[in-house]
Design an enzyme around this catalytic site. Sequence first.
Site, mmCIF file in Angstrom:
data_model
loop_
_atom_site.group_PDB
_atom_site.id
_atom_site.type_symbol
_atom_site.label_atom_id
_atom_site.label_comp_id
_atom_site.label_asym_id
_atom_site.label_seq_id
_atom_site.Cartn_x
_atom_site.Cartn_y
_atom_site.Cartn_z
ATOM 1 N N GLY A 16 39.539 -10.570 49.564
ATOM 2 C CA GLY A 16 38.377 -9.978 48.876
ATOM 3 C C GLY A 16 37.090 -10.674 49.302
ATOM 4 N N ARG A 20 30.148 -10.932 44.289
ATOM 5 C CA ARG A 20 29.378 -11.412 43.128
ATOM 6 C C ARG A 20 29.070 -12.912 43.181
ATOM 7 N NH1 ARG A 20 32.605 -9.424 38.126
ATOM 8 N NH2 ARG A 20 34.210 -8.955 39.679
ATOM 9 N N LYS A 27 34.860 -16.713 48.806
ATOM 10 C CA LYS A 27 34.986 -17.091 47.392
ATOM 11 C C LYS A 27 35.994 -18.203 47.146
ATOM 12 C CE LYS A 27 36.667 -14.082 44.284
ATOM 13 N NZ LYS A 27 36.617 -13.066 43.202
ATOM 14 N N GLN A 76 44.102 -8.883 56.881
ATOM 15 C CA GLN A 76 43.944 -7.522 56.366
ATOM 16 C C GLN A 76 42.595 -7.015 56.885
ATOM 17 O OE1 GLN A 76 43.167 -7.103 52.156
ATOM 18 N NE2 GLN A 76 44.147 -5.081 52.067
ATOM 19 N N ASN A 231 34.840 -14.872 39.545
ATOM 20 C CA ASN A 231 34.144 -13.839 40.325
ATOM 21 C C ASN A 231 32.673 -14.117 40.520
ATOM 22 O OD1 ASN A 231 36.393 -11.834 40.561
ATOM 23 N ND2 ASN A 231 36.292 -12.056 38.347
ATOM 24 N N LYS A 338 29.879 -48.352 51.440
ATOM 25 C CA LYS A 338 30.411 -47.276 52.276
ATOM 26 C C LYS A 338 31.291 -47.856 53.364
ATOM 27 C CE LYS A 338 29.414 -46.018 56.043
ATOM 28 N NZ LYS A 338 28.890 -45.721 57.384
ATOM 29 N N SER A 392 19.889 -64.057 48.611
ATOM 30 C CA SER A 392 19.222 -62.809 48.229
ATOM 31 C C SER A 392 18.314 -62.275 49.332
ATOM 32 C CB SER A 392 18.377 -63.036 46.976
ATOM 33 O OG SER A 392 19.227 -63.391 45.915
HETATM 34 C C1 UD1 Z 1 43.695 -6.265 39.642
HETATM 35 C C2 UD1 Z 1 44.815 -5.406 39.041
HETATM 36 C C3 UD1 Z 1 44.551 -5.197 37.550
HETATM 37 C C4 UD1 Z 1 44.446 -6.533 36.866
HETATM 38 C C5 UD1 Z 1 43.373 -7.399 37.535
HETATM 39 C C6 UD1 Z 1 43.406 -8.795 36.957
HETATM 40 C C7 UD1 Z 1 45.502 -3.937 40.868
HETATM 41 C C8 UD1 Z 1 45.478 -2.568 41.423
HETATM 42 N N1 UD1 Z 1 44.865 -4.139 39.736
HETATM 43 O O1 UD1 Z 1 42.504 -5.488 39.549
HETATM 44 O O2 UD1 Z 1 45.594 -4.422 36.959
HETATM 45 O O3 UD1 Z 1 44.187 -6.380 35.489
HETATM 46 O O4 UD1 Z 1 43.593 -7.496 38.950
HETATM 47 O O5 UD1 Z 1 42.359 -9.557 37.467
HETATM 48 O O6 UD1 Z 1 46.123 -4.791 41.466
HETATM 49 N N2 UD1 Z 1 42.482 -8.305 47.421
HETATM 50 C C9 UD1 Z 1 42.795 -8.352 48.759
HETATM 51 N N3 UD1 Z 1 42.737 -7.204 49.489
HETATM 52 C C10 UD1 Z 1 42.379 -6.003 48.945
HETATM 53 C C11 UD1 Z 1 42.063 -5.974 47.572
HETATM 54 C C12 UD1 Z 1 42.134 -7.131 46.839
HETATM 55 O O7 UD1 Z 1 43.110 -9.414 49.301
HETATM 56 O O8 UD1 Z 1 42.358 -5.009 49.670
HETATM 57 C C13 UD1 Z 1 42.551 -9.538 46.633
HETATM 58 C C14 UD1 Z 1 41.169 -9.972 46.185
HETATM 59 O O9 UD1 Z 1 40.663 -10.996 47.039
HETATM 60 C C15 UD1 Z 1 41.422 -10.518 44.800
HETATM 61 C C16 UD1 Z 1 42.704 -9.839 44.323
HETATM 62 O O10 UD1 Z 1 43.288 -9.274 45.465
HETATM 63 O O11 UD1 Z 1 41.673 -11.905 44.826
HETATM 64 C C17 UD1 Z 1 42.490 -8.830 43.226
HETATM 65 O O12 UD1 Z 1 41.701 -7.755 43.681
HETATM 66 P P1 UD1 Z 1 40.644 -7.022 42.784
HETATM 67 O O13 UD1 Z 1 40.001 -5.964 43.576
HETATM 68 O O14 UD1 Z 1 39.786 -8.030 42.109
HETATM 69 O O15 UD1 Z 1 41.578 -6.331 41.689
HETATM 70 P P2 UD1 Z 1 41.118 -5.859 40.263
HETATM 71 O O16 UD1 Z 1 40.366 -4.604 40.400
HETATM 72 O O17 UD1 Z 1 40.468 -6.994 39.558
HETATM 73 MG MG MG Z 2 39.467 -8.804 40.129
#
Ligand code: UD1
Ligand code: MG
Length: 454
Positions: A16, A20, A27, A76, A231, A338, A392
């Site tokens: 991700g 934010r 992150k 990814q 986040n 140090k 000193s």
């Molecule tokens: C996800 C869950 C949700 C849960 C929430 C808790 C799913 C579909 N939903 O939603 O049910 O309540 O977390 O915080 O799983 N990431 C990747 N590749 C991607 C997408 C995401 O590596 O293509 C990683 C992100 O870096 C992140 C994590 O997966 O660390 C979660 O992704 P995020 O998009 O924040 O999921 P939520 O919408 O929060």
């Molecule tokens: Mg999330």
Amino acid sequence: MSRTEPRTAAIILAAGKGTRMKSALPKVMHRIAGRTMIGHVLANLKPLGSQPNVVVLAPGMDQVASEVAPLPVAIQADQLGTGHAVGCARQALGDFEGTVLVLFGDSPFISTATLASLVARRQGADNPAVVVLGMRPADPAKYGRLILDQDGALDRIVEWKEASEAERAVTLCNSAVMAIDGKMLWSLIDRVDNKNAKGEYYLTDIVELARRDGRACAVVEAPEAELMGVNSRAELATAEGLYQEQRRALAMEEGATLTDPRSVFFAADTKLGRDVVIGPNVFFGPGVSVADDVEIRAFCHIEGARIESGAVIGPFARLRPGSEIGMDAHVGNFVEVKNSVLGKGAKANHLSYLGDADVGARSNIGAGTITCNYDGYMKARTIIGEGAFIGSNSALVAPVKVGDGAIVGAGSVITRDVEADAIAVARGEQVTRAGRARDFRAQRQKLKQDKTRK
Ligand code: UD1
Ligand code: MG
């Protein structure tokens, strides 16, 4: 080789963008108690002995790849959803068939015990295909909801965007962390599609798919505090605060006295012995170990230092990386150390800089002593023997050696080695002229009077 039987592997999602955070840094590279978020995840995972642990990253996240090295990384290319992200780890996992944990790089606090209970539940008699880590947060907000069947087993996960009013009223929320039967994982992931409100491949869909295959799914609940994700910078600060509270409590539980716990900041790897006393406003950076019976007085900043038993540090001392403070040694106010070793019982009590120096046992470093370790290009070492006395306000221009038992006169600039038991004085000779001050005053006074008369 794995220590758990049947074996466990882990996939850690961290592709991700973390928009934010408004940061050039990925992150998961932001730090809590001096350790990156992904470092916390891996530290909590380590005792499980899972193998392999694959980290899913976006292209260009080289800093994260080196932070997690030597763990394998899967890339990814586009962030198409959590289900898609897990799919990217397929090759790295090979033909692994045990329990696969899916973790998140930005949820740093899930404890080893919670992870172990998730794995244990996955290996339960009913052999659930998917075990989801659930929580009941004070504010369920927009988390996905865990929907149970009449028997209390997990039926499906519904994302907030797709949830009906009734489903949104459910308080059991999805943390997104899961333990999955490796034998089924890829057949489940292959069937996840992106026909939903966000157009993403939801990992959460695998629960419904497994149920359709006639397999059980289950929930393990954990406290909200463990499951918090980060986040934004504000959440990072909240996470730091929560971590510090726990770390202080642990320090006291293990036998340290903290005069004002709230003003002491630990690093994740700080090691404290017994009967260590820590005054108010003390900060520990990474890589500090403190032996038994050490006193750290108020307002010290300490990183990368080893402090032996009985030493007294501060108030207002700064220990930088490579500092080794020997048994019963003293480092006092406004002293910076140090990459230096202070021997047993050595003392530097006031206003000094000791950089790239060895100070022998029982030696005394006078107020204002500076080791001149840098000529603008290179660093050099100052070596002081045992039982030496540095007067000193001396400057020791490295590379230079002061032998055992030698004395350096106050205010000296030492540029050549001083042999053992010698006295070295390197300062301007004092000139005293009797009565000269009185003559000077009379002369100046007359001059001033003559001028004002004109
Ligand atoms: C996800 C869950 C949700 C849960 C929430 C808790 C799913 C579909 N939903 O939603 O049910 O309540 O977390 O915080 O799983 N990431 C990747 N590749 C991607 C997408 C995401 O590596 O293509 C990683 C992100 O870096 C992140 C994590 O997966 O660390 C979660 O992704 P995020 O998009 O924040 O999921 P939520 O919408 O929060
Ligand atoms: Mg999330």
